[in-house]
Structures are given as structure tokens and as C-alpha cells.
Design a protein around this motif. Structure first.
Motif, PDB file in Angstrom:
ATOM      1  N   LYS A   1       0.829  -1.212   0.000  1.00 59.07           N
ATOM      2  CA  LYS A   1       0.000   0.000   0.000  1.00 59.07           C
ATOM      3  C   LYS A   1       0.859   1.256   0.000  1.00 59.07           C
ATOM      4  O   LYS A   1       0.586   2.220  -0.733  1.00 59.07           O
ATOM      5  CB  LYS A   1      -0.936   0.003   1.215  1.00 59.07           C
ATOM      6  N   ARG A   2       1.918   1.243   0.805  1.00 61.01           N
ATOM      7  CA  ARG A   2       2.824   2.412   0.837  1.00 61.01           C
ATOM      8  C   ARG A   2       3.486   2.606  -0.518  1.00 61.01           C
ATOM      9  O   ARG A   2       3.649   3.738  -0.999  1.00 61.01           O
ATOM     10  CB  ARG A   2       3.889   2.227   1.924  1.00 61.01           C
ATOM     11  N   LEU A   3       3.867   1.502  -1.146  1.00 61.54           N
ATOM     12  CA  LEU A   3       4.484   1.583  -2.468  1.00 61.54           C
ATOM     13  C   LEU A   3       3.517   2.220  -3.465  1.00 61.54           C
ATOM     14  O   LEU A   3       3.909   3.109  -4.240  1.00 61.54           O
ATOM     15  CB  LEU A   3       4.881   0.188  -2.948  1.00 61.54           C
ATOM     16  N   PHE A   4       2.256   1.794  -3.448  1.00 60.61           N
ATOM     17  CA  PHE A   4       1.273   2.330  -4.391  1.00 60.61           C
ATOM     18  C   PHE A   4       0.979   3.799  -4.121  1.00 60.61           C
ATOM     19  O   PHE A   4       0.760   4.569  -5.057  1.00 60.61           O
ATOM     20  CB  PHE A   4      -0.026   1.520  -4.318  1.00 60.61           C
ATOM     21  N   ARG A   5       0.975   4.184  -2.832  1.00 61.99           N
ATOM     22  CA  ARG A   5       0.728   5.593  -2.511  1.00 61.99           C
ATOM     23  C   ARG A   5       1.902   6.464  -2.922  1.00 61.99           C
ATOM     24  O   ARG A   5       1.723   7.583  -3.411  1.00 61.99           O
ATOM     25  CB  ARG A   5       0.456   5.753  -1.005  1.00 61.99           C
ATOM     26  N   THR A   6       3.115   5.954  -2.718  1.00 63.03           N
ATOM     27  CA  THR A   6       4.312   6.747  -3.006  1.00 63.03           C
ATOM     28  C   THR A   6       4.624   6.778  -4.497  1.00 63.03           C
ATOM     29  O   THR A   6       5.028   7.826  -5.037  1.00 63.03           O
ATOM     30  CB  THR A   6       5.519   6.163  -2.237  1.00 63.03           C
ATOM     31  N   PHE A   7       4.452   5.649  -5.154  1.00 63.41           N
ATOM     32  CA  PHE A   7       4.753   5.552  -6.584  1.00 63.41           C
ATOM     33  C   PHE A   7       3.508   5.027  -7.323  1.00 63.41           C
ATOM     34  O   PHE A   7       3.381   3.806  -7.547  1.00 63.41           O
ATOM     35  CB  PHE A   7       5.946   4.619  -6.828  1.00 63.41           C
TER      36      PHE A   7
END
Length: 494
Positions: A227-233
Motif C-alpha cells: 500500500k505504501r508503495l502504491f501511494r508513493t509511486f
């Protein structure tokens, strides 16, 4: 009464506030059009995802693909989103794009009639028991194909003394704990709710007409790291979405191009059944005898284990009638039940138009569809019905990929139709009858060699055998056809 909201030309009425209606409304706002109203029969947004609250309700398309391409959700909690999570996503879209002022809730459209003299549509709507007439230059039917629950036509259904309801109208106030519960139907909804109610009931009777083909549902939680990956990138999520799309789209090769390619998935599905169901008698009842894909392929990893439990009986003998205290099959066996849940799907291709639609010169859409079978041009426009557009109309359903992709294609096409009207300074447009006929003749010829037309009985087909539900090809081919309007296909009037 004229449509609410800021007035510019044209005045647009959108019917339905699910994925299709919300997506269309967002596109209109992006086009700078504020003269539209969304008529929603329910008290909230969401369409089928508001109505279908049965236990275990979830999507059978991965979450990252079952969302608008322009509004990705990096916070999906699972690979297959639940009903509640999808509904939350749709409410988020309504809030973010500030659509609430344009929506009239509890407003059911009873009929739409084209005024030949004024060249406008008059919609008869009911709000809180009060009827009124709404005028619109353009009508966009976004009410969806799976919006009318179908109860089974079984003698005696009205005399059952216990509780009876359809899975799309789940009665959460009626406790099933410790009860004898009968389930009619083994389709997409039943394979989701049966495993959830099985541990709660004393006895579960599952009445099956035709065994479905089932594949395991590889559902899992999405990690916080992802989820953090999708939000950041955000590009990472777009790549995942694209990969899921391509994986599902490849299945069209077996559905449409060469049904013999179903041999390997057929073997896998039968192996999965054998692993999950050890009892040979029960396994025989659950083994399909039609080609995989002819009916909707279902995803579940807990349906077979639920059927194998000691408090469950799978009944494959046809139901003759419903008595006050249960169901009686053709062999005379009387199965007593305290409650009946109908997982019997929806009225689709054989149901006619969802409401009365009268076009130019008195053309009756319901009468035409009942006579000839539902059909349209690109599933979107209709000859003799000026400025009447549909989202997910006839022959635009899918058996292999995300309907949201198809919805966005419809929305793009309708938007271009509106631009075509503006460019020409025209009041109305409707497809020429010969163009619509030639398109549907080609479409039906394309369906002849597909897996869906291999002889099984499914909701895809009319009683005549005509397939009026599915798109006979790749979704990207539909998008290509709907990318731009061919003005020469239409009649324009000033």
C-alpha cells in the motif's frame, strides 16, 4: 419540472448511480457540463454494490482492476475487494468529484418518452410516492444489467410460511442460526454466501440445477508495504493493474478464438474438485457436463469445503413445488425448511427494457426487445431513440475481464457523441437502422464459434438461443470501436 443543477445545453438525465452513473457524471464535469442530474432509485449511491449485502459479497475481479483507471485506490485491503470496501470506494469518488448536488435519491424512473415535436425526452419519475415529469435533452441509462433480482418461477412460492428472500435483498434482521435453510441456485452469489451461512445453520439444503465450473479464488490481504508503495509511486499500481488486465484478457483466446484451449483449465478445475471433494457421490453431482466457460466460471476456495460438511445436503432433483413448510422435488421428496434463500440471479436478456422507453414516432423499446431480442449499436445507441444512450447495453457483458473497463469505453463514446452534437449544432442524433442491423448481424456471426454458444443453458442466452449478453471478442477491440463516433453512422436533426 426541469432538471436541477446549473443549466447549460444540453440538459442530461443519468439513470442510476453505480459505477456507470458515477463514472459518467465525473466525465461530464470534466467536460465542463453541469446541466445534468443523476436519478437514483435508492437512498444512497453504489447500485449493485449497495444492494447486494449478502454474507461474503465480494468482487470476482481483482481490486486493482475493478476501479476507475483515473481514480486508483492504493489502499485496497485484499486482492478481491469486499462489497463494503467497493461501496466505500464509490462513495469516495462521489465525494472527491463533488457529485452529491447532482444526485436525486429515492427517485425512480418509471418511463422515458420522446416528444417528437419538442425534440426532448420527458421522464416520468416517482419520488417518495409523488410523481412528476422531468425534461431532458439527453438520457443516459446507467442502471446496469444486474439490477433486477429474479425469483424462481416455482408453483407455490407465494404460500411458503417461512422466511423467503432473494440474495440481492438479504434480510439481515432474520436470524438463520439453528434453522433449516434451503438455498435455491448455485451461481456467483450462492458460492459466496453458502460458506458463510453454513456454520450458522442447523441444516443447509442446496438445490442445484446445473453444477458450475469453479476455480480457486486466490484472495489474500494486501500488505502495508504494498500500500505504501502504491501511494508513493502510483506508477507501480498502474503496472500491477496493466499486468492483471493482460492476464485476464488473454483468457479471451480460449473463450472466443479457440475453445479447444479450455482443455488445460478444464483439467485443472476437475483436479481442484477432486482435491476438495473426497466423497465420489458428491463429486459426481458437482461435476459439470458442459464445456468450461459456456456458463460463468466461478471463483471460490471455500464453497466445496462447505458442501462437504455434515449439515449440508446437495439436492440435484428438480423442485416441483414449494409447500408451506418446505420444498417438494419431482421425485416426491419433501424437504422441510424454515427459510429459503433464492440465489437465482437477475433478469437480464429475457426481461425486456428496465422501464418504459418510447422513442421517435412511438417506437417501443420493450416491445421491440421482446420481439427481436435486446440489441443496440455498440451496446450504446438505438435506432429511433434519439439522444438515448446506454452504458453496458446488449452484448457488452464479459466472461473474462473487468466490466469497469467496458464502462469507461461506453463513457468515452457517449462523451464523443455529445461533442458530435455540439460540433454539428444538432438537437438530436440516433443511429441509422441499417447500421445497427449490420453491426448486430456481424456480432452474432462472431458469437457462433465462441464457448458461450456451445449448447449449455445460461443467462447469457435468450430462449431462442440468441446470445444478447456478451461481447464476442477482446475488450480492447470494443475500446477501439468506441474511441470515436463515426458521424456517418448517425442521423442528426436540428
Amino acid at each position: 419540472m426541469a432538471l436541477e443543477a446549473a443549466r447549460t445545453t444540453p440538459r442530461i438525465a443519468i439513470i442510476g448511480c453505480g459505477f456507470a452513473g458515477i463514472g459518467m457524471a465525473i466525465r461530464l464535469k470534466r467536460m465542463g457540463i453541469a446541466s445534468f442530474t443523476v436519478c437514483e432509485a435508492g437512498a444512497d449511491v453504489g447500485g449493485t454494490w449497495r444492494e447486494n449485502t449478502y454474507p461474503g459479497a465480494a468482487c470476482d475481479i481483482p481490486s486493482h482492476l475493478y476501479s476507475f483507471s483515473f481514480e486508483p485506490n492504493p489502499d485496497w485491503s485484499r486482492t478481491f475487494a469486499s462489497q463494503k470496501e467497493i461501496l466505500t470506494y464509490l462513495k469516495h469518488c462521489v465525494g472527491k468529484y463533488e457529485l452529491s448536488p447532482f444526485i436525486r435519491f429515492n427517485t425512480r424512473v418509471l418511463s422515458a418518452r420522446f416528444d417528437d415535436d419538442a425534440r426532448i425526452w420527458r421522464l416520468d419519475v416517482e419520488t417518495g410516492g409523488r410523481r412528476e415529469t422531468v425534461q431532458a435533452d439527453v438520457v443516459i441509462a446507467a442502471n446496469g444489467a444486474l439490477s433486477r433480482p429474479a425469483l424462481p418461477q416455482i408453483p407455490g412460492i407465494d404460500r411458503f410460511a417461512g422466511k423467503l428472500f432473494h440474495s440481492a435483498c438479504w434480510d439481515h434482521d432474520h436470524p438463520l442460526e439453528g434453522k433449516r435453510v434451503a438455498v435455491i441456485g448455485t451461481g456467483a452469489s450462492a458460492v459466496q454466501f453458502v460458506p458463510h451461512i453454513q456454520p450458522r445453520v442447523a441444516q443447509l439444503l442446496v438445490f442445484q440445477r446445473t453444477p458450475p465450473w469453479i476455480m480457486p479464488r486466490r484472495d489474500r490481504a494486501v500488505s502495508e508495504r504494498a500500500k505504501r508503495l502504491f501511494r508513493t509511486f502510483p506508477v507501480a499500481q498502474r503496472i500491477v493493474r496493466c499486468a492483471i488486465y493482460c492476464q485476464h484478457e488473454a483468457r479471451a483466446l480460449a473463450f472466443v478464438v479457440e475453445p479447444k484451449l479450455m482443455k488445460r483449465p478444464t483439467a485443472f478445475s476437475l483436479s481442484y474438485l477432486a482435491r476438495r471433494i473426497k466423497d465420489p457421490a458428491l463429486r459426481a453431482k458437482l461435476t459439470p457436463h458442459y464445456r468450461l466457460g459456456c456458463k460463468r466460471v466461478l471463483l471460490s476456495s471455500d464453497y466445496y469445503p462447505a458442501l462437504a460438511q455434515p449439515n449440508v445436503e446437495l439436492v440435484t432433483t428438480s423442485i416441483r413445488e414449494i409447500a408451506e413448510d418446505g420444498l417438494i422435488t419431482e421425485d416426491g421428496t419433501h424437504y422441510r425448511a424454515d427459510a429459503i434463500v433464492c440465489g437465482t440471479g437477475f433478469q437480464v436478456v429475457d426481461a425486456g427494457a428496465p422501464f418504459t422507453v418510447i422513442g421517435a414516432n412511438g417506437a417501443d423499446l420493450d416491445a421491440r426487445w421482446r420481439r427481436e431480442g435486446p440489441e443496440a449499436y455498440l451496446g450504446t445507441t438505438l435506432a429511433d431513440f434519439p439522444n438515448f444512450f446506454m452504458i453496458t447495453g446488449p452484448n457488452t457483458g464479459l466472461g473474462h475481464n473487468s466490466m469497469v473497463y467496458m464502462i469507461e469505453s461506453h463513457i468515452a463514446y457517449i462523451s464523443d457523441c455529445l461533442r458530435a452534437l455540439e460540433r454539428r449544432g444538432a438537437r438530436t442524433m440516433d443511429v441509422m437502422p441499417g447500421i445497427q442491423r449490420a453491426f448486430n448481424d456481424r456480432l452474432q456471426r462472431s458469437l457462433e464459434g465462441t464457448v458461450w454458444n456451445t449448447g449449455c443453458r445460461s443467462w447469457y442466452l435468450l430462449k431462442s438461443g440468441k446470445n444478447a449478453a456478451l461481447w464476442p471478442g477482446f475488450t480492447f477491440s470494443f475500446r477501439r470501436l468506441t474511441r470515436r463516433v463515426r458521424a456517418e453512422d448517425y442521423r442528426f436533426t436540428d
